[in-house]
Design an enzyme around this catalytic site. Structure first.
Site: not given
Length: 423
Positions: A183, A278, A375
């Site tokens: 992340d 992502e 996170d």
């Protein structure tokens, strides 16, 4: 592979390379304008093979074009071909080729056949460039292959020589190492699902350097205002000195940021068989808040500060490096949809913004009570989505409990609490 070294030209070579850099910029702009004009008027696509004939004619008539080595001019036209090919490729993120401004970084490209490298000793080497002789550079690492192209460029710290090298290395076989999800954020530069602490990028500038940069920017604004008011916009020597000092600090900041990014991506690619990230749209993520002097918007300055923090962590550059390093070290990179990764419980799969009140650093699931760093919870969720998307054939040695992964996409997946049925 690319190899970049610090170059140390003589005073005469510095003047020659500076002039060539401006010629390359002008040649790029003229060639781009010619292609755009022919396409607009005749729907005709002009390529470098045809433009090279016009370049030969221009070299006979214009001395400033003739001063530039012919190989460098031809290489510029080939680079323009590549820029158009990337623009026409629907799978490539590149936009339409842009004109180069005067403040653009100076660079002079050469094909590999036009340069010759010889080693002086363990730390120094020389490269022979057309019309400028031997240019010394610091041999900080072995070249390790056949030189395909070379580029001499200048930034705030001075001149550099870059080589495109064919090393003959083949991609590694699948390494069979553990999978992970990463992340990327602002408070935590990167949180890996297999780790218990976040990786934070050190400040790219110290407090003293930040204050000095702010003072130099203010001085530059005053000097620009004075130049426009009293000198017709002509830059003074002091203004050019200020611009050079700003460039030196910003280059130092970029180098430190790039160093952290390379170390992070190399470590992830070497030590993991599957890397989930992502699929962020950085351009949309860092869009400027709407507002003007006449109609001021809301939280415009706060959004600008957030944009700087996001861009300082270079999510796009990290993804670019992971793409080729994963291929190199035998791992797989999977980009998953980013929708609700920060609101999804990695233990039970519930999507609820109440699990992360106020977008704080703590995540507490409202259904199962799962508690974790926000996170890290997001990184575990990213890893689970990556396994479902493209990691089913990855041999992972890390045992993870099965988690319920919610459907992802543009469809909203938040689970609404059903009200009690009345009567």
């Amino acid at each position: 592979m690319g190899r970049k070294y610090r170059a140390y030209p003589t005073e005469a070579q510095d003047q020659i390379l500076t002039g060539w850099g401006h010629t390359v910029r002008a040649l790029w702009n003229v060639a781009l304008e010619q292609r755009a004009y022919l396409w607009k008027q005749r729907r005709y696509s002009l390529r470098s093979a045809e433009q090279c004939t016009y370049l030969t004619a221009a070299r006979r008539e214009l001395n400033w074009v003739n001063d530039l080595p012919a190989q460098a001019g031809q290489q510029v036209l080939r680079q323009l071909d590549r820029a158009y090919d990337n623009f026409w490729n629907p799978r490539h993120p590149a936009g339409y080729p842009m004109r180069k401004r005067r403040g653009h970084r100076l660079s002079v490209p050469f094909p590999g056949q036009a340069v010759e490298v010889r080693r002086l000793n363990r730390k120094w080497a020389e490269v022979r460039l057309p019309k400028s002789g031997w240019l010394r550079f610091r041999l900080s690492r072995a070249i390790g292959g056949t030189i395909r192209n070379a580029t001499v460029s200048r930034d705030g710290n001075g001149w550099h020589i870059s080589f495109g090298v064919h090393t003959g290395r083949k991609p590694d076989a699948p390494n069979g190492k553990p999978a992970c999800g990463v992340d990327f954020g602002v408070a935590a530069s990167a949180y890996v699902s297999t780790e218990s602490a976040a990786r934070r990028m050190p400040p790219s500038l110290t407090d003293k350097e930040t204050k000095r940069l702010r003072a130099l920017e203010q001085r530059k604004a005053r000097q620009l205002s004075y130049a426009k008011k009293h000198q017709g916009g002509k830059y003074s020597r002091r203004l050019r000195t200020t611009i050079a000092q700003i460039a030196k600090l910003t280059t130092r900041r970029a180098n430190r940021r790039r160093d952290f990014t390379h170390k992070l991506t190399t470590d992830l690619a070497k030590n993991h068989g599957l890397i989930g990230i992502e699929d962020l749209r950085v351009k949309n993520l860092t869009a400027t808040a709407k507002g003007s002097a006449e109609v001021p918007g809301r939280n415009v300055r706060q959004k600008a500060a957030l944009n700087r923090s996001v861009l300082d962590n270079t999510p796009g550059e990290r993804r670019r490096q992971l793409e080729y390093k994963a291929h190199m070290y035998g791992s797989v990179l999977v980009a998953v949809p980013p929708f609700h990764t920060s609101q999804t419980c990695a233990a039970c799969g519930l999507v609820d913004p109440e699990s992360r009140k106020g977008c704080g650093r703590l995540f507490i699931c409202v259904r199962c009570g799962h508690e974790d760093d926000a996170d890290h919870n997001a990184s575990v969720e990213i890893e689970a989505r990556a396994r479902r998307t493209g990691g089913s054939d990855i041999n992972s040695t890390r045992s993870t409990r099965a988690v319920q992964v919610p459907a992802v996409g543009r469809r909203r997946t938040r689970e609404a609490r059903k009200p009690a049925h009345a009567g």
